[in-house]
Motif scaffolding. Structure first.
Motif, mmCIF file in Angstrom:
data_model
loop_
_atom_site.group_PDB
_atom_site.id
_atom_site.type_symbol
_atom_site.label_atom_id
_atom_site.label_comp_id
_atom_site.label_asym_id
_atom_site.label_seq_id
_atom_site.Cartn_x
_atom_site.Cartn_y
_atom_site.Cartn_z
ATOM 1 N N THR A 42 3.446 0.993 5.586
ATOM 2 C CA THR A 42 2.147 1.195 6.188
ATOM 3 C C THR A 42 2.046 2.366 7.655
ATOM 4 O O THR A 42 3.187 2.965 7.517
ATOM 5 C CB THR A 42 2.404 -0.045 7.502
ATOM 6 N N THR A 43 0.739 1.923 8.086
ATOM 7 C CA THR A 43 0.866 2.845 9.202
ATOM 8 C C THR A 43 0.281 1.652 10.696
ATOM 9 O O THR A 43 0.095 2.735 11.622
ATOM 10 C CB THR A 43 -0.649 3.971 9.427
ATOM 11 N N ALA A 44 0.905 1.030 10.567
ATOM 12 C CA ALA A 44 0.734 0.029 11.653
ATOM 13 C C ALA A 44 1.648 1.037 13.389
ATOM 14 O O ALA A 44 0.866 0.827 14.170
ATOM 15 C CB ALA A 44 1.707 -1.781 11.517
ATOM 16 N N HIS A 45 2.723 1.604 13.291
ATOM 17 C CA HIS A 45 3.400 2.137 14.626
ATOM 18 C C HIS A 45 2.575 2.686 14.777
ATOM 19 O O HIS A 45 2.690 3.586 16.161
ATOM 20 C CB HIS A 45 4.989 2.219 13.917
ATOM 21 N N THR A 46 2.332 3.645 14.074
ATOM 22 C CA THR A 46 0.921 4.898 14.528
ATOM 23 C C THR A 46 -0.024 4.643 14.762
ATOM 24 O O THR A 46 0.106 5.204 15.945
ATOM 25 C CB THR A 46 1.139 6.166 13.521
ATOM 26 N N ASP B 139 7.107 3.536 9.874
ATOM 27 C CA ASP B 139 6.076 3.547 8.443
ATOM 28 C C ASP B 139 6.194 4.112 7.000
ATOM 29 O O ASP B 139 5.218 2.831 6.492
ATOM 30 C CB ASP B 139 4.790 4.060 9.180
ATOM 31 N N ASN C 292 7.845 0.514 6.216
ATOM 32 C CA ASN C 292 7.631 0.011 6.161
ATOM 33 C C ASN C 292 6.819 -0.214 4.383
ATOM 34 O O ASN C 292 5.525 -1.062 4.489
ATOM 35 C CB ASN C 292 6.749 -0.576 7.349
#
Length: 993
Positions: free
Chosen positions: A343-347, A338, A341
């Motif tokens: 973003t917080t997508a993986h979390t 994250d 990238n």
């Protein structure tokens, strides 16, 4: 690699050999060594091929950090020496731009700008080469989906474009489209998109295994539980232990956790422990660890955090400890991605998976259903879960008194009392009651040893049982209870006599019976040992005084049992009368002293004796009388065994319906008692046999697995594995290939099975069935590897060459299917050599004919000589069978051989020879009759002969005459189904006239 290739040809051969290896460290290290070897040659081409192999090894061996470095070398060579790259190599270079893009995405230390720069490089290279950009947009979409930004736009730019030669395969692109819809929350559309892959219509190296792993939970949410189960079994096999697919393994672990299969999840985790060490891709590791954490978290929530779990190398783990470690590592990986990238997508995606509630309370995934209570090593479970354990008195003196009272009666609940007492006595700080009624501690310890010895005897551990009985006898002597000591020694005598001769050893007592010296006579050792044991028991009985009625009755029963076992071992009619006389003594004594349990025991022994001696009517009459008595007077716990005995007698009399009814009633009554007391496992096993005879294989399969589960609970692992082996074979016969493989994988992963402890031949049988299942499931590479290993091992079975003959023959067929006819010939020769020592006529004939068919079909006229050599061998096998008076269970070996001669010659375009062989087959078969089970085989021979005659030899008139006569004959006999292919061929011949 033993020696480096010295020529480019040797290098080429080494590269090809390495490509046949599975992905992993061995293949990768070898690829690295081959690159070093290629650099010594002046030509560029060998180095290019070696670098391509090395990049593939890194990519599919989950080492993304190294793949771009190798590709950079390739790209430099491509730019500097483009003429060294033919069209195929050029295609591979452009294809692998995608591999590098995937590798860079998997590394959180690579800046996002570098990922985008690489995609720009890919686009420019494609445009300069005049290549379509759909593959570029595919990688751009994957980066957008990875980052979690602008996915919809990137998807449309990719999915709406026309595919090119450099596009991912149809299966992979279907998978990506489905994952897009799944991420958007549209399960229905995702499953619809996936359907061609899930149905097996589209596939590749990674598909359908990759798509299956992601489709499991959507299938459950849509209510397709049966399909989810089937795909879990098939899909897991496609990704297990694969370092390039750890994320998919994690999804299968998650599936287990959310369907009440936590124990299976831990089993699969142990099977994939290599992934903790071998996966070097941070992105794949994150996916894997998240699935692992879902499983461990669920197990911990169920209160089993202290169970052992397979985890990172270097230490042992519990579920709780591993979950904490996995949580920290996976959180860190998600945060790193994250951060890279922005973003917080993986979390967020990780949190969504971890927060999912179970979708089903329990979904039966395999034939071997396991529970978390069974995962940790523990003492065998005595009582089945379906029965509530008896209430045990709290005060110790009362518990001891109750245990002894129940034991005197032979009541099944005595076992639970002894188990509780064993726990209390072995606890730290135990104080023995100082009460006369309880007696000294030595007597209680002797009681517990005698109970433990009884359990060992039930599991056929006669050596251990004899030793414990002798130890108990000594303690009874110390406690001043000589009657108990005498009874324990009688038990030791019988247990010692039951020790298999090759492992028989004295139990350590002067009363141990000694059979005649080796060579003294021709009496089998087992018979001699039981005769001596009985004589010793008679002497012991005469020398013992003060026996209570229940003790004397028990000793009389041991005497009768010894003679009954002798009759069973010898099969001699001369031993029947002695058994019946001894049983009469027991019955008279038990009746006179009102010992109900031993009265029933005498009647059971009498019925069994009649059955062993072949007098089934007398055995049935005795069993009926026994059941009448038990229903009127008890004891009730003998009813399930008595019904089981009558059921076995009915099976012997071919009354499967009656046996099924008796066994069903036996199981109903058995639910009231501990499973080991009434041998519920055997009842299920016998009921499975009855179901098979009644044509109910699915019901039989349930009872086989239940029998195995109960045997495992009581510690009878050998019997359990035998039952599971039968279940695996039956499931394979039923076409449930994945069920069969999953069951056998589970069994073969057991530590004692892996070590060959239960019995090396039993383990080999499990592996053989698995190899056959792999072949049925078209995993020919894995099947061939297993067959080759088994053939090598079984070659040393000097006591069982027949089994080696069958295994080697099946191995030969698999090698032939892979076009390795030289190795197939070698395996067939091994089979024939073993067959000469221990004939397996039908199995060898079938395999040799199949080898001939395969070689002729695949090589045509060039393979005719080899095919005819196999048929000549099959002819000698058939001659041997005829000489030995052997009758085949299936087709006649002679007619089947003649038919195969026809087929082999047809493949080689030798049509006259083919027709002559088929005429011979028809002569051997003879005309079919109204009840002939050969009508189908005869009709096929007629059809084949007519095809040779009418089509290939261009003689339609006699061919039509042959067909018309055969149709008339079959129709008159009522074999109308067999006429259809004949009328179809006749119609074709008439149309061509």
């Amino acid at each position: 690699m033993p020696t480096a290739p010295q020529t480019t040809d040797e290098l080429h051969e080494a590269l090809q050999a390495n490509q046949r290896r599975p992905y992993g460290r061995t293949r990768t290290v070898t690829a690295e060594e081959l690159v070093d070897a290629a650099e010594r040659f002046e030509e560029t081409l060998p180095l290019v091929r070696a670098l391509l192999e090395l990049q593939e090894a890194y990519t599919y061996g989950s080492e993304p950090r190294k793949s771009p470095v190798v590709f950079a070398r390739l790209l430099t060579l491509f730019d500097e020496q483009p003429d060294a790259f033919d069209e195929n190599l050029r295609h591979l270079v452009f294809w692998r731009f995608k591999w590098v893009a995937a590798a860079l995405r998997a590394l959180p230390e690579i800046p996002l700008t570098s990922l985008r720069q690489w995609l720009t490089e890919m686009r420019e290279r494609y445009e300069k080469a005049g290549l379509g950009l759909q593959p570029y947009y595919g990688q751009a979409y994957r980066l957008a989906a990875h980052v979690g930004e602008d996915e919809a736009l990137a998807f449309e730019l990719w999915a709406g474009r026309t595919r090119t030669r450099l596009s991912d395969c149809e299966a992979c692109e279907i998978g990506e489209r489905a994952l897009y819809h799944l991420a958007a929350g549209d399960d229905e559309r995702a499953l619809g998109t996936w359907e061609p892959v899930l149905a097996g219509k589209e596939s590749c190296q990674e598909e359908p295994a990759r798509s299956i792993a992601h489709a499991l939970l959507p299938l459950l949410r849509a209510g397709h539980t049966d399909r989810a189960r089937e795909l879990h079994l098939a899909g897991y096999r496609g990704c297990r232990r694969n370092p390039s697919m750890p994320g998919e393994v994690g999804r299968h672990l998650e599936f287990c956790a959310l369907t009440g299969n936590e124990a299976r999840g831990l089993e699969l985790l142990a099977e994939n422990r290599n992934l903790f060490d071998e996966v070097d891709s941070p992105l794949e590791l994150l996916d894997f660890l998240t699935g692992v954490e879902v499983l461990l978290r669920r197990v911990e929530q169920l209160g089993h955090g202290e169970l052992p779990a397979a985890g990172f190398p270097g230490r042992t783990w519990t579920v709780g400890g591993l979950r904490a470690e996995v949580h920290g590592r996976a959180d860190d990986l998600a945060a790193r991605f994250d951060a890279r990238n922005g973003t917080t997508a993986h979390t967020e995606r990780r949190s969504t998976r971890l927060d999912r509630a179970p979708l089903l309370e329990a979904l039966e995934l395999t034939l071997r259903t396991r529970h978390l209570d069974e995962v940790a090593p523990a003492a065998p479970v005595v009582a089945p879960a379906a029965r509530t354990a008896p209430d045990l008195p709290e005060p110790l003196p009362e518990l001891i008194a109750r245990a002894r009272a129940l034991d005197e009666r032979g009541h099944p609940d005595a076992r639970a009392c002894w188990t509780e007492l064993r726990t209390r006595v072995t606890a730290r700080g135990y104080t023995h009651p100082d009460e006369p009624a309880v007696g000294p501690l030595a007597r209680l310890r002797a009681d517990l040893l005698a109970d433990e010895a009884s359990r060992l005897g039930e599991r056929d551990d006669f050596t251990g049982a004899a030793a414990l009985y002798e130890e108990a006898a000594g303690l009874y002597d110390d406690a001043g209870t000589p009657a108990h000591a005498a009874l324990a020694r009688a038990h030791a005598l019988l247990a010692t006599a039951e020790i298999p001769p090759r492992t028989s050893a004295p139990a350590g007592s002067g009363t141990t019976p000694q059979g005649p010296a080796d060579g003294a006579d021709d009496t089998p050792a087992e018979v001699a040992a039981l005769t001596a044991a009985h004589a010793a028991m008679v002497r012991l009985h005469a020398e013992s005084s003060g026996l209570a009625p229940y003790q004397e009755a028990r000793l009389l029963r041991l005497r009768a049992t010894a003679l009954g076992l002798r009759l069973q071992a010898s099969g001699s009619d001369g031993h029947v009368a002695a058994v019946l006389d001894e049983i009469g003594l027991l019955h008279d004594f038990a009746t006179r002293h009102d010992v109900p349990g031993q009265i029933a025991g005498a009647l059971i022994l009498r019925a069994s004796t009649f059955a062993i001696s072949g007098d089934l009517p007398a055995a049935v009459a005795e069993t009926d009388a026994l059941l009448d008595r038990l229903n009127a007077h008890g004891p009730a716990w003998h009813l399930p065994r008595a019904l089981g005995l009558r059921a076995r007698l009915r099976l012997g009399a071919q009354d499967a319906e009656g046996a099924h009814a008796d066994l069903g009633e036996a199981l109903r009554l058995a639910a009231d008692w501990p499973a080991d007391a009434v041998d519920t496992a055997r009842l299920h096993g016998d009921l499975a046999e009855a179901c098979l005879r009644l044509g109910r294989p699915d019901e039989a399969l349930r009872h086989l697995t239940r029998s195995a589960e109960l045997n495992l609970r009581r510690g009878d692992r050998f019997d359990a594995y035998c039952a599971y082996s039968n279940a695996a074979t039956l499931s394979l016969d039923l076409g449930r290939v994945e069920d069969c493989i999953a069951l056998l994988d589970s069994l073969l992963a057991e530590p004692d099975v892996a070590a060959g402890e239960p019995n090396d031949r039993l383990v080999a049988q499990l592996r053989l069935t698995r190899a056959r299942a792999l072949r049925a499931g078209e995993d020919l590479k894995a099947a061939t590897a297993e067959f080759l290993a088994l053939a090598a091992e079984s070659a040393g079975w000097d006591d069982d060459p027949g089994s080696h003959a069958v295994i080697a023959a099946e191995t030969a067929v698999l090698l032939a299917e892979a076009d390795e006819f030289g190795r197939a010939r070698e395996a067939a020769d091994q089979a024939l050599a073993a067959h000469a020592r221990d004939p397996r006529h039908e199995a060898l004939s079938n395999c040799l004919r199949e080898l001939a068919r395969l070689q002729a079909r695949q090589q045509g006229a060039d393979g005719l000589a080899g095919a005819l050599a196999f048929l000549a061998d099959a002819g000698r096998v058939a001659d041997g069978a005829r000489t030995a008076g052997y009758e085949a269970h299936g087709r006649s070996l002679d007619s089947a051989l003649a038919y195969e001669y026809g087929r082999v010659h047809a493949y080689a375009d030798a049509y006259e020879e083919a027709l002559a062989a088929l005429e011979k087959a028809l002569a051997l078969l003879g005309e079919p009759g109204p009840d002939s089970d050969r009508a189908g085989e005869w009709a096929e021979c007629v059809r084949f002969a007519a095809a040779m005659e009418g089509i290939y030899l261009e003689r339609p008139a006699p061919a039509l005459a042959r067909l018309d006569a055969a149709v008339s004959r079959l129709t008159a006999l009522g074999h109308t189904d067999e006429t259809e292919p004949l009328t179809s061929l006749a119609g074709r011949l008439r149309d061509e006239e």
